[in-house]
Design an enzyme around this catalytic site. Structure first.
Site, short mmCIF file in Angstrom:
data_model
loop_
_atom_site.label_atom_id
_atom_site.label_comp_id
_atom_site.label_asym_id
_atom_site.label_seq_id
_atom_site.Cartn_x
_atom_site.Cartn_y
_atom_site.Cartn_z
N ASP A 168 -9.54 -3.23 -7.20
CA ASP A 168 -8.99 -2.31 -6.32
C ASP A 168 -9.62 -0.98 -6.68
O ASP A 168 -8.87 -0.31 -7.64
CB ASP A 168 -7.53 -2.20 -6.24
N CYS B 24 0.84 -1.15 -0.02
CA CYS B 24 0.07 0.03 -0.13
C CYS B 24 0.92 1.03 0.04
O CYS B 24 1.43 1.32 -0.82
CB CYS B 24 -0.94 -0.05 1.26
N HIS C 2 -7.89 -4.14 -3.00
CA HIS C 2 -6.89 -3.46 -2.40
C HIS C 2 -6.31 -4.49 -1.08
O HIS C 2 -7.34 -4.91 -0.40
CB HIS C 2 -7.14 -2.07 -2.00
#
Length: 278
Positions: A211, A154, A243
């Site tokens: 995502d 991330c 995600h």
């Protein structure tokens, strides 16, 4: 190689940032008598940078080094466990607390506030310099700087792209669902799409087709930038994953994609000379 005899996994209720509670039943905690792990500090820019490290207990010579870059939630239990998993594979893995100067992610109970009041205030230049110092620390603790890799998740996925363009000693990078483009600020002046032409190391990007925070259009633009730069890079998109699909402590975890991504990461490291006994 790992076996059931040298790795135990269990559900752990604690050790995670408040902003991601409650954790999922799929949470993995890796334990093994074959590794040594713990807290340390790294001298960096006049301060002591807290970090978590893990390495094999038994090894000869020096170890390949993997810098593990945190999510926005800091070096919580999942990131520490990634280090332990890498140690079982034969690496010296280090995860530094990259915004310890700005604050503690454990002080925030929700993601928007955490991002606004802490994460957005962390300068990329400071992060990249800290990672340089962590790499140097590794060389003083049986790490082989000639076998240096980075991986991040991330927020850390974006940093992994940037570090691959920043430090010429990096041999390989793997970015898990890191943002590729976006608004520029004084503290975040470039994004991965801006440094495609500057990459020093091959980068593997692992992304989820579902995502919503990183649309497929953004991935396509990054692929075009990499192609135009003739960069050594590959982006894999898992159609059924969203995600944070490797975050086994969250509902976003997609086991099949996570397991495949992990094996691709290890193969990427090995392909570019960052592997045990290479």
């Amino acid at each position: 190689m790992k076996t059931e005899d040298n790795m135990a996994q269990k559900t752990a209720p604690g050790g995670f940032a408040p902003a991601v509670q409650p954790t999922a039943s799929s949470t993995i905690i890796t334990t093994s008598d074959a590794i040594h792990a713990g807290e340390t500090s790294v001298p960096s820019q006049g301060e002591n940078l807290p970090a978590y490290y893990a390495r094999p207990k038994e090894y000869q010579g020096t170890l390949p080094v993997v810098l593990v870059v945190q999510e926005i939630f800091g070096v919580h239990e999942h990131i520490r466990d990634v280090c332990r998993r890498l140690a079982l594979e034969g690496y010296l893995a280090i995860a530094p607390e990259l915004y310890f100067r700005e604050g503690d992610p454990n002080d925030y109970n929700d993601i928007p506030t955490l991002f606004k009041e802490l994460v957005s205030k962390v300068p990329d230049s400071q992060v990249l310099s800290d990672l340089d110092h962590v790499a140097n620390w590794a060389t003083r603790h049986d790490g082989d700087i000639r076998r240096l890799a980075i991986t991040g998740f991330c927020w850390g996925g974006r940093i992994s792209w940037l570090f691959a363009a920043h430090n010429p000693q990096v041999r390989a990078a793997v970015a898990w669902y890191g943002r590729l483009d976006g608004e520029k600020t004084l503290k975040q002046q470039k994004h991965p799409i801006d440094v495609a032409v500057d990459l020093n190391a091959p980068v593997l990007g692992l992304y989820g087709g579902q995502d919503e925070s990183i649309p497929l259009e953004s991935i396509d633009k990054m692929r075009q930038a990499l192609h135009a730069a003739n960069a050594k890079a590959e982006i894999v998109v898992y159609p059924d994953a969203g995600h944070a699909f490797n975050a086994d402590y969250r509902a976003s975890y997609h086991a099949d994609s996570a397991k495949d991504g992990w094996q691709r990461m290890l193969a990427w490291f090995a392909q570019y000379g960052v592997a045990p006994n290479a």
